[in-house]
Design a protein around this motif. Sequence first.
Motif, short mmCIF file in Angstrom:
data_model
loop_
_atom_site.label_atom_id
_atom_site.label_comp_id
_atom_site.label_asym_id
_atom_site.label_seq_id
_atom_site.Cartn_x
_atom_site.Cartn_y
_atom_site.Cartn_z
N ILE A 201 0.80 -1.30 -0.03
CA ILE A 201 -0.09 0.06 -0.02
C ILE A 201 0.94 1.27 -0.06
O ILE A 201 0.48 2.31 -0.63
N GLY A 202 1.84 1.10 0.89
CA GLY A 202 3.07 2.34 0.85
C GLY A 202 3.49 2.75 -0.66
O GLY A 202 3.62 3.70 -1.13
N VAL A 203 4.10 1.66 -1.34
CA VAL A 203 4.56 1.80 -2.61
C VAL A 203 3.42 2.40 -3.57
O VAL A 203 3.60 3.30 -4.35
N LEU A 204 2.17 1.70 -3.54
CA LEU A 204 1.30 2.28 -4.36
C LEU A 204 0.93 3.91 -4.06
O LEU A 204 0.54 4.40 -5.10
N ASN A 205 1.03 4.40 -2.94
CA ASN A 205 0.59 5.60 -2.70
C ASN A 205 1.85 6.57 -2.89
O ASN A 205 1.54 7.74 -3.12
N LEU A 206 3.02 5.90 -2.90
CA LEU A 206 4.16 6.69 -3.19
C LEU A 206 4.21 7.54 -4.43
O LEU A 206 4.62 8.53 -4.65
N PHE A 207 3.45 6.90 -5.55
CA PHE A 207 3.26 7.46 -6.75
C PHE A 207 2.64 8.73 -6.76
O PHE A 207 2.60 9.37 -7.84
N HIS A 208 1.71 9.08 -5.93
CA HIS A 208 1.00 10.16 -5.65
C HIS A 208 2.02 11.42 -5.67
O HIS A 208 1.72 12.49 -6.06
N ALA A 209 3.20 11.35 -4.75
CA ALA A 209 4.00 12.46 -4.43
C ALA A 209 5.29 11.76 -4.15
O ALA A 209 5.76 11.70 -2.94
N PRO A 271 11.70 -1.68 6.85
CA PRO A 271 11.31 -1.32 5.41
C PRO A 271 9.86 -1.20 5.09
O PRO A 271 9.29 -0.27 4.74
N ALA A 272 9.12 -2.10 5.60
CA ALA A 272 7.51 -2.28 5.36
C ALA A 272 6.94 -0.94 6.06
O ALA A 272 6.14 -0.28 5.54
N LEU A 273 7.44 -0.81 7.27
CA LEU A 273 6.85 0.20 8.25
C LEU A 273 7.27 1.64 7.29
O LEU A 273 6.07 2.76 7.07
N MET A 274 8.40 1.86 7.17
CA MET A 274 8.70 3.31 6.24
C MET A 274 8.05 3.39 5.00
O MET A 274 7.57 4.34 4.76
N LEU A 275 7.77 2.42 4.31
CA LEU A 275 7.11 2.42 3.05
C LEU A 275 5.85 3.09 3.31
O LEU A 275 5.05 3.63 2.56
N ASN A 276 5.28 2.43 4.36
CA ASN A 276 3.78 2.79 4.61
C ASN A 276 3.62 4.03 4.94
O ASN A 276 2.83 4.95 4.60
N TYR A 277 4.60 4.65 5.98
CA TYR A 277 4.61 5.95 6.38
C TYR A 277 4.72 6.88 5.25
O TYR A 277 3.92 7.83 5.28
N LEU A 278 5.73 6.64 4.40
CA LEU A 278 5.93 7.50 3.09
C LEU A 278 4.66 7.58 2.37
O LEU A 278 4.33 8.83 1.67
N GLY A 279 4.09 6.33 2.16
CA GLY A 279 2.98 6.23 1.12
C GLY A 279 1.75 7.18 1.82
O GLY A 279 1.07 7.74 1.22
N GLN A 280 1.46 7.11 2.94
CA GLN A 280 0.52 7.97 3.71
C GLN A 280 0.79 9.58 3.53
O GLN A 280 -0.20 10.24 3.23
N GLY A 281 2.32 9.81 3.65
CA GLY A 281 2.47 11.05 3.38
C GLY A 281 2.36 11.76 2.12
O GLY A 281 1.76 13.07 1.85
N ALA A 282 2.66 10.78 1.05
CA ALA A 282 2.40 11.24 -0.10
C ALA A 282 0.86 11.23 -0.52
O ALA A 282 0.48 12.32 -1.38
N LEU A 283 0.15 10.47 0.13
CA LEU A 283 -1.34 10.59 -0.08
C LEU A 283 -1.99 11.92 0.43
O LEU A 283 -2.69 12.57 -0.10
N VAL A 284 -1.42 12.37 1.67
CA VAL A 284 -1.95 13.56 2.27
C VAL A 284 -1.36 14.78 1.58
O VAL A 284 -2.13 15.76 1.24
N LEU A 285 -0.45 14.67 0.81
CA LEU A 285 0.23 15.64 -0.03
C LEU A 285 -0.85 15.96 -1.25
O LEU A 285 -0.83 17.13 -1.74
N ASP A 287 -4.00 15.03 -1.42
CA ASP A 287 -5.12 15.28 -0.91
C ASP A 287 -5.24 15.41 0.49
O ASP A 287 -5.16 14.61 1.47
N PRO A 288 -5.03 16.77 0.99
CA PRO A 288 -4.96 17.22 2.63
C PRO A 288 -6.07 16.62 3.35
O PRO A 288 -6.06 16.46 4.39
N LEU A 289 -7.35 16.38 2.48
CA LEU A 289 -8.49 15.91 3.40
C LEU A 289 -8.39 14.30 3.76
O LEU A 289 -9.05 14.03 4.53
N ALA A 290 -7.41 13.64 3.19
CA ALA A 290 -7.27 12.45 3.55
C ALA A 290 -6.67 12.31 4.79
O ALA A 290 -6.48 11.02 5.50
N ILE A 291 -6.26 13.20 5.75
CA ILE A 291 -5.41 13.19 6.79
C ILE A 291 -6.35 12.70 8.21
O ILE A 291 -6.13 12.44 9.00
#
Length: 642
Positions: A201-209, A271-285, A287-291
């Motif tokens: 999920i983190g890798v998937l969302n990383l592509f947003h930002a 690695p799995a934890l950081m990928l997910n945190y980064l993916g969440q951050g990319a999603l928020v960048l 769409d800020p409402l996703a927070i």
Amino acid sequence: MVTPSSSTPPHAAASGQHGHGKASLAGLVVGAIGVVFGDIGTSPLYTLKEAFSPHFGLTANHDTVLGILSMVFWALMVTVTAKYVTIIMRADNDGEGGIMALMALAQRTLKKGSRAAYYVGILGIFGASLFFGDGVITPAISVLSAIEGLEVVAPSLHQWIVPLTVLVLLCLFATQRHGTEKVGKVFGPITIVWFASLAAIGVLNLFHAPEVLKAFNPWWAARFFLEHHFHGIFILGAVVLAVTGGEALYADMGHFGARPIRLAWYFFVLPALMLNYLGQGALVLQDPLAIRNPFYIGVPDWARWPMILLATAATVIASQAVITGAFSVARQAMQLGYIPRMRIKHTSSDTIGQIYVPGINWTLAVLVVSLVLAFRTSTALATAYGISVSLTMLIDTLLLAMVAYALWPRWRRWVLPLCLVFAVVEAAFVIANGAKIPDGGWFPLVLGMLLFTMLRTWRRGRELLNAEVRKEGIQLDTFLPGLMLAPPVRVPGTAVFLTASPDVVPHALLHNLKHNKVLHERNVFLTVETLDVPYAPKERRMRIEPIAGPDFHRVIVRYGFMETPDVPVALMRSCDQCDLTFNPMDTTYFVSRESIVAGHRRGMPTWRDKLFAFMHRNAAPATAFFRIPGNRLVELGAQVEI
């Protein structure tokens, strides 16, 4: 003296002797993932969401998101990777970890009975009390945060979140009696799927930002503090949620060994934890409402229901990590004399460290369910979370510095400066979480102080009780020769008198002579001692010496603080060392059961005397703790004023 290994992983020393030898490395890694990493592995469910809660007043803009992601990454690297996984796991006490084991190791570097050793004991017990406080909140916030995903996919199910959370938690505590080994085999594969899903999920969302990858640069964390000045430190009250579970890694080291835990962390969990945190951050960048819930909003629509089920299973496993650690700490505290004896059930024939403590389990269950019913949301619980774990981590650092200074002469030149870094970071966590005390952070502190008071009262009460028995007692070496000048009627068989003071005549013997007016043909005065190492070495296990002729023997049996005493087995093995013979059907055990009376202006305040008397009455009988058969037991009462 057993010193911490500098080159051999702790589990290697424990193999064979302590039970890891029959398990493969791959199996231990899977088991460790299933039990040890559950707590820290579910932090992505709520960490970033809480960082942008109204409590902190932050806006989800580019610089703030990168700053928080950078703080999360470096908190994981400094506190968990460097401190717990890389360094502190080398401070193993003969293969065992946790704050009680670390305290015992630190005390061995000091003069026994010194003021410094006393203060180290105070520090360790306070940290253990806080660990239990953290253990109460972890299951509540983890399971609540998982089931709150229902609000994302079906808002109408909001009213079912709390009842479902309570049901899941009750099922979790009910399964503890089956043991860590069975739980780990079931949970290990589920947790592997969980971490793999986090990474995907983190890798998937990383592509947003993709620019969130800049968060690896610590400049973004520094820039956050420069822009927010002193008030920026309070965001660490949310960042600390990402590192909760670090102490549990250390506490559970005795169950699986250090090497499996390290391999799992370095190459899979981190690695799995950081990928997910980064993916969440990319999603928020993007769409800020996703927070409002970046974890679940970042999951594709078709996968949200399966992810809720998987997250619930993962949070159950998160709770398992803390519960298992609580069992380990409780047994260590029991053996070191800080809490009353409780019934312990061994749940594995292969691994001695895997146990179940019913009293601890159901006390935790009541407290955890009460927390869920009181706070009702993970956001409300987050205000109570963090202060206890931050203080526990800080205490671990202080004890680690003592151990490194005294026992690691080659390493202390670089470990001690790192301890200073750890202490600064953790002190900042404590300050940040201190701001949450009025909103709920008071709960783990109050619970920790209550537990600390009980632990110190029990320890001090035992000291006063033993001192009173010695003061009013008769010296055994002078009593027996006088007794044999005019011996009472002798009866066949062996009498074993359990006594805490090997030089004083046991009350049980005096009462037996007074009321029954008989003396057995063989008499053993048995004292059980606990060493400051997890497992007693063979050469120190037992000491036998005759006193006042061949019919009387003084026996001292020693156990480590991770062992469960078994007196009949120890006595049977003593037959190899002397001419004593123990026929189980011809041996009677005599035990004094003291009735405590609170005295005025003596050792402790009256209210603590009464608390100790209450705890003493409700402690598991020594006979059950020492595995003495009830059909060979005679208990004789004695009243003692402290």
